[in-house]
Write an enzyme that holds these catalytic residues in place. Sequence first.
Site, short mmCIF file in Angstrom:
data_model
loop_
_atom_site.label_atom_id
_atom_site.label_comp_id
_atom_site.label_asym_id
_atom_site.label_seq_id
_atom_site.Cartn_x
_atom_site.Cartn_y
_atom_site.Cartn_z
N GLU A 1 20.90 -21.78 25.44
CA GLU A 1 20.66 -21.11 24.91
C GLU A 1 20.27 -19.90 25.84
O GLU A 1 19.11 -19.70 25.01
CB GLU A 1 20.68 -20.77 23.37
N HIS B 1 11.49 -19.37 12.77
CA HIS B 1 11.09 -19.48 13.59
C HIS B 1 9.62 -20.04 14.06
O HIS B 1 8.98 -19.95 14.98
CB HIS B 1 11.11 -17.82 14.15
#
Length: 682
Positions: free
Chosen positions: A378, A479
């Site tokens: 991605e 994250h």
Amino acid sequence: MSDEYFRAAVAALPTGTEAPPALDLDRLFGWQATSRALDLTARRLGKQGLGYYSIGSAGHESNALVAAALRPSDPALLHYRSGGFYLARAAQVPGSDPVRDVLRGIVASAREPISGGRHKVFGNAALSIIPQTSTIASHLPRAVGLAFATARAGGSQIVVCSFGDASANHSTAQGALNASAHTAYSGLRLPLLFVCEDNGIGISVRTPRGWIEHSLANRLPYFAADGTDPEGVAEVAAEAADHVRSRGKPALLHLSTVRLFGHAGSDVEAGYRSGSDIRADLERDPLLATARLLAGTGTKPGELLERYDRIKAEVDAVAEEVAAEPKLTDRAAITAPLATTVPPMPERPEAEPATLAQGINAALAELLTDPKTLVFGEDVARKGGVYGVTKGLRKRFGDRVFDTLLDEQSILGVALGAGLAGFLPVPEVQYLAYLHNAIDQLRGEAATLPFFSAGQYGNPMVVRIAGYAYQKGFGGHFHNDNSIAALRDIPGIFVATPATATDARELLPACAHAAREHGTASVFLEPIALYHTRDLHESGDEGWLRPLDPAAPHRGRVYGSGTELTIITSGNGVLMSLRVAKRLATLGIRARVLDLRWLAPLPVTDILEQARAGGAVLLADETRHSGGISESVLATLVDNGFRGPVKRVTSADSFIPLGAAAGQVLLSEAEIEAGALAVLGR
């Protein structure tokens, strides 16, 4: 009951004088009857304690006609009820002995040609059948990747991938079907034939009638055939295969089947199915359907039963032979296909000062000089990665650097398939937390293929993952994830973590070398917080940019030569530990720091050498207290007789919160310093 019903039904068939169809019914009957005999023999061997858990193909034997519609060089990733397909494919390859192959799998013979007795699978490199053990369609993403890479390589092959109706509902299957449709919609070639073998039940749970067509017919070009109609299956299978081969686009063949003998092993389906349902399936037996056609064209029922019994006797005779063959009895022999040692490679040339991100970028550029290397994931191409790590690679190397759809299972599946097709795939998973919904592609697919093929197939790939914590001004759990326990216990894969640009220039090529030379899958865990770090001790010192002296790529890296304390760490812990070591020096404590660099397998030799050289040991582990790296390092020290003082400091067993609160659960420099003083009794 099934065998008795078949015999009685065949005995009662009228003999006709119809013209024979174009289909070679004699050959089909042989494949189907042999597959049925193998199922019956497997059940007998199991009852005798000579065979093991085995899922039969009874009721699915019309998949032999799918094999007949393909070329023997077309790669096949098969459903576990593929006896008919295997026999028909073997008939296309001279010198094959499929009956012995299958029986050796049933009795776990060490002479079995694909797994060497490690598992009962349909697989044979000479037949282009790649072994699969999945019961939940986890092989579908790999099939997508193999078809994608096959088209990219310019071959005329098509990939065939079969699965059951119950497995069609699994998220892995749905993701692979979506990825196929997405790829075709994007105008890319994907020569892939999906075959859904629909027997209407998953163990004991019914599939609603019409569900497969309703669910899948609008996703891809759709072909349907009734497994009890041999002529229809042959015609439709050939049409579907020609569609895929001529257009280079994926398609779905929906093959209606029945399931005889229950799900597997000792399953007694009378406990959850009515007698009328079971009898209805017996009447739709594909072997019986072929017998009806043969009788209708003049073959006497007695001749059919005589041939059926002769085939069964031949299978039983081979079974007696293979049951006496040697089994795997040695641990080293069993684990031989699994990579356990990172292979050495030539040292890397000295590099210019650079950040970790720049070092990774340079290493990727070096790999991409090989035209077989593919870098994808991605946002890796046009954007150059979320953190700029792949910036400029698309411009320099063209479409060998490409963006993918947002689906980690598909990303890893493309890598698994591309590796089989001769490429070196370097996929990126954007964040460590995103890996967990797709980790079975590593655990259940990448790790098992070498094991269940006795090393005949491998998974050459390097999976780059941005991970760990300590990001400033960004994050939260998804994250900032420091959980790697699920990776470290997967047999046969390597896990590496660079801390500096020099490490990246050494470790990434080492992982690629292991992939190219040994078919090994590696996970390259990149500390996000170190990507753009420049300073070591003070703001502006740019101490983290300096090139380091080359270290053997398959070893850890040692900083300093202190003889009082060894701090063993990795990733972000290296930077923190070096800062702590400098402060300890002002107290007169001479410490050395060992950066493990390899988290699986651990660099055991370095751990023991550096622990003994430093006397006391502090394990500074940025991963979690439970399931973290330091547990295994500590066990390594104990197992090898280290008797010096040892202490570990770790992050907490917690998810990582937003903002400054993260500091409350993550390992800190203060904790490392306090731990160092404590283990020294200061």
